[in-house]
Write a protein that holds these residues in place. Sequence first.
Motif, PDB file in Angstrom:
ATOM      1  N   LEU A  95       0.882  -1.165   0.000  1.00 15.50           N
ATOM      2  CA  LEU A  95       0.000   0.000   0.000  1.00 15.50           C
ATOM      3  C   LEU A  95       0.918   1.212   0.000  1.00 15.50           C
ATOM      4  N   ASN A 152       2.385   7.392   3.469  1.00 15.66           N
ATOM      5  CA  ASN A 152       2.032   8.804   3.548  1.00 15.66           C
ATOM      6  C   ASN A 152       3.008   9.691   2.776  1.00 15.66           C
ATOM      7  N   VAL A 162       5.848   7.046  14.095  1.00 19.19           N
ATOM      8  CA  VAL A 162       5.775   5.600  14.280  1.00 19.19           C
ATOM      9  C   VAL A 162       5.903   4.842  12.960  1.00 19.19           C
ATOM     10  N   ASP A 215       6.111   0.529  11.296  1.00 20.23           N
ATOM     11  CA  ASP A 215       5.586  -0.804  11.588  1.00 20.23           C
ATOM     12  C   ASP A 215       6.364  -1.850  10.780  1.00 20.23           C
ATOM     13  N   HIS A 258       4.014   0.374   2.327  1.00 10.66           N
ATOM     14  CA  HIS A 258       3.945  -0.640   3.376  1.00 10.66           C
ATOM     15  C   HIS A 258       3.615  -1.985   2.743  1.00 10.66           C
ATOM     16  N   ILE A 314      -6.530  -1.102  -0.180  1.00  9.50           N
ATOM     17  CA  ILE A 314      -6.798  -1.604   1.161  1.00  9.50           C
ATOM     18  C   ILE A 314      -7.796  -2.775   1.138  1.00  9.50           C
ATOM     19  N   ALA A 340      -5.840  -5.852   0.269  1.00  7.94           N
ATOM     20  CA  ALA A 340      -4.951  -6.191   1.389  1.00  7.94           C
ATOM     21  C   ALA A 340      -5.739  -6.881   2.499  1.00  7.94           C
ATOM     22  N   GLU A 341      -6.886  -6.309   2.826  1.00  3.97           N
ATOM     23  CA  GLU A 341      -7.681  -6.879   3.923  1.00  3.97           C
ATOM     24  C   GLU A 341      -8.255  -8.239   3.550  1.00  3.97           C
ATOM     25  N   PHE A 371      -4.116   9.054   8.368  1.00  2.00           N
ATOM     26  CA  PHE A 371      -3.671   8.259   7.212  1.00  2.00           C
ATOM     27  C   PHE A 371      -3.338   6.840   7.647  1.00  2.00           C
ATOM     28  N   PRO A 372      -3.539   5.871   6.735  1.00  2.00           N
ATOM     29  CA  PRO A 372      -3.220   4.489   7.090  1.00  2.00           C
ATOM     30  C   PRO A 372      -1.714   4.255   7.125  1.00  2.00           C
ATOM     31  N   LEU A 373      -1.263   3.513   8.127  1.00  2.00           N
ATOM     32  CA  LEU A 373       0.124   3.063   8.183  1.00  2.00           C
ATOM     33  C   LEU A 373       0.048   1.583   7.819  1.00  2.00           C
ATOM     34  N   GLY A 374      -0.060   1.319   6.511  1.00  2.00           N
ATOM     35  CA  GLY A 374      -0.278  -0.059   6.075  1.00  2.00           C
ATOM     36  C   GLY A 374      -1.708  -0.486   6.358  1.00  2.00           C
ATOM     37  N   ASP A 375      -1.922  -1.823   6.446  1.00  2.00           N
ATOM     38  CA  ASP A 375      -3.297  -2.322   6.587  1.00  2.00           C
ATOM     39  C   ASP A 375      -3.645  -2.732   8.010  1.00  2.00           C
ATOM     40  N   THR A 376      -2.817  -2.331   9.011  1.00  2.00           N
ATOM     41  CA  THR A 376      -3.143  -2.694  10.390  1.00  2.00           C
ATOM     42  C   THR A 376      -2.951  -1.554  11.380  1.00  2.00           C
ATOM     43  N   ALA A 377      -2.741  -0.350  10.887  1.00  2.00           N
ATOM     44  CA  ALA A 377      -2.582   0.785  11.800  1.00  2.00           C
ATOM     45  C   ALA A 377      -3.006   2.069  11.105  1.00  2.00           C
ATOM     46  N   ASP A 384      -2.458  12.530  12.383  1.00  2.00           N
ATOM     47  CA  ASP A 384      -1.343  13.443  12.173  1.00  2.00           C
ATOM     48  C   ASP A 384      -1.791  14.886  12.387  1.00  2.00           C
ATOM     49  N   THR A 426      -0.283   6.967  16.679  1.00  2.00           N
ATOM     50  CA  THR A 426      -0.574   5.833  15.806  1.00  2.00           C
ATOM     51  C   THR A 426      -1.318   4.764  16.586  1.00  2.00           C
ATOM     52  N   PHE A 465      -2.658   0.900  16.488  1.00  2.00           N
ATOM     53  CA  PHE A 465      -2.559  -0.423  15.854  1.00  2.00           C
ATOM     54  C   PHE A 465      -3.829  -1.199  16.175  1.00  2.00           C
ATOM     55  N   TYR A 466      -4.430  -1.805  15.158  1.00  2.00           N
ATOM     56  CA  TYR A 466      -5.661  -2.564  15.390  1.00  2.00           C
ATOM     57  C   TYR A 466      -5.521  -3.974  14.846  1.00  2.00           C
ATOM     58  N   SER A 517     -10.224  -0.858   7.714  1.00  2.00           N
ATOM     59  CA  SER A 517      -9.500   0.395   7.949  1.00  2.00           C
ATOM     60  C   SER A 517     -10.478   1.549   8.193  1.00  2.00           C
TER      61      SER A 517
END
Lengths: 333, 237
Positions: free
Chosen positions: A189, A192, A240, A242, A272, A297, A300-301, B10-16, B20, B59, B61-62, B78
């Motif tokens: 994905l 930012n 942060v 990941d 990511h 997304i 991905a999900e 904004f999404p930090l990938g597909d799990t967070a 901002d 951030t 995380f979920y 998301s």
Amino acid sequence: MNLKIIKAGICDSIQDGGRHGFQYMGINPGGAIDMFSMRTVNLLAGNPEYAPVIEMSFPAASVFFDAPAIIAIGGADFSATLNGNPVPSFHPVLIGANSTLKFEQGKEGRWCYLAVNGNMGAEKWLGSYSTHTKIEAGGWRGRLLKKGDIIPFTNLTGVQSMADKKHEVLKWKAVPFYDDALPNEIYVLTGNEWDYISDDGKRIFGQEAFSVSRTSDRMGYTLDGPAISTATQCELISSVVDYGTIQLLPGGQMIVLMAGHQTTGGYPRIAHVIKAHRTKIAQLKEDKPLCFRITDIQTAEQLFLKQEHHLTILKNGCSMMWSDYLKKQCMST
Amino acid sequence: MRTYFPYTIFPLGDTALTVDFGNCIDQDLSAHVMGIFKYLQSHPLNGFIECVPAYSSLTVFYNPGVLKKEIRNNETISEIAREKIEEILENKSCALTSQFRTVKVPVCYNDALAPDIRHITREKKISKQELISIHSTPEYRVYMLGFLPGFAYMGEIVEKIRMPRKPTPQRVHAGSVGIAGNQTGIYPINSPGGWHIIGRTPIRLYEKKDNDNFSTFFQPGDIVQFYSISRDEFENY
């Protein structure tokens, strides 16, 4: 009942599902770098899926078992042998006392997992058995496994002991999980800071091949390949990151943050890796080129949920097979 | 003190997801971020794993496997996570944290413990005494912990001694006080690092008492006052 490390590997440690809830103190979650393989071998060995396992890279440790055990290995293919005889990946294996498990050749993949049925006598720190080498906590004395380490595991119940130095591979196995992606294709994905990259950089990112460099480790995989140029100069305040975050270094090189990543970073996060493809990128060796494909997304999900579903089926299957197996044993005795 | 802070998510990938508040360092903003962080720590949301405050962002995380149960219509997981966070940002009064402790931190600026100090004084054409005074005079704010366990990001460094990060990280000794851009920080353990090292503190930056007890010397929001100590005082601290 103990397993003894009779030869050290280069980067073997105890890992589990990771340490969550402490990133605000700077403590990263850690955990198995290939969580999918780790969960799979645990389920095959009759363990809870996030139980502690031994994570190995090649050259891997040689392990001696002083008592009978049920094990499963999987992830990378390091040509495992038990007392000199080849053993397959992703099957439950019953082993007799005084057996020696060795890994002969780093054939395929980077990280191989060894699950041993029952509780491993490792140290739990902040809710996880994952080894945190920097703080020297969790896992086995907070460090990589060394020659001479003796790790206890608990008694097995219900399974008849194998004879000394014998083993039996149970017939059932875990099937691999496939999705629509090509074997070397990693779905991502955009991040930012995606638009910090120039148009040419975006083209290179999406079309060129990259490979994981030799200097890569549990913290991050640096990628070899053409440089990605930026469109604008950017000085970011640390925030942060990941597992899977792709950072762009000042020289145009990319680094993919892996399970041992730091909690925060200041480099642009251009993309990511999707969660479902962590297992795939984790196992890529230097000689395997990879391509990135930008996805959305939804995809991905969906892939993540499919992968979870695959593991749920395996979990149900394994618990059924184990209870059948134990029942049959009861009847035969 | 401001009470409303515009933000983007904004999404930090597909799990967070990252909330901002702008790429800037600001004490009020930091207090706001800490307020939301504390609210979320004491009111954990179903399906959320953890939240992590940074300078000007937070951030969350979920666990998509848990949140998928809340899917209605064609929403993505998301989006569900985003709605939950927005509801808190818009409706809950996350009190600004206003009580901050002041901590005094001894630093030995002796050359032997400060491998980069001479380079900076040459570059900036200032004396070593000036550099020490410029670094140890202001009060700093701890904006966040990150990078390493117990590593505190502090700001802001006076313009006159700002240095960019080193092009390649080098080995840094535990306790080393570094500067980079407008930030200053202390390495809690031996580590590779890209900040310029101008001194070392004898203070231990974290305590690991037993398996469920871990504490850090710095807390986000702390007001930090450095003071210069001699090599003897450092050795006998």
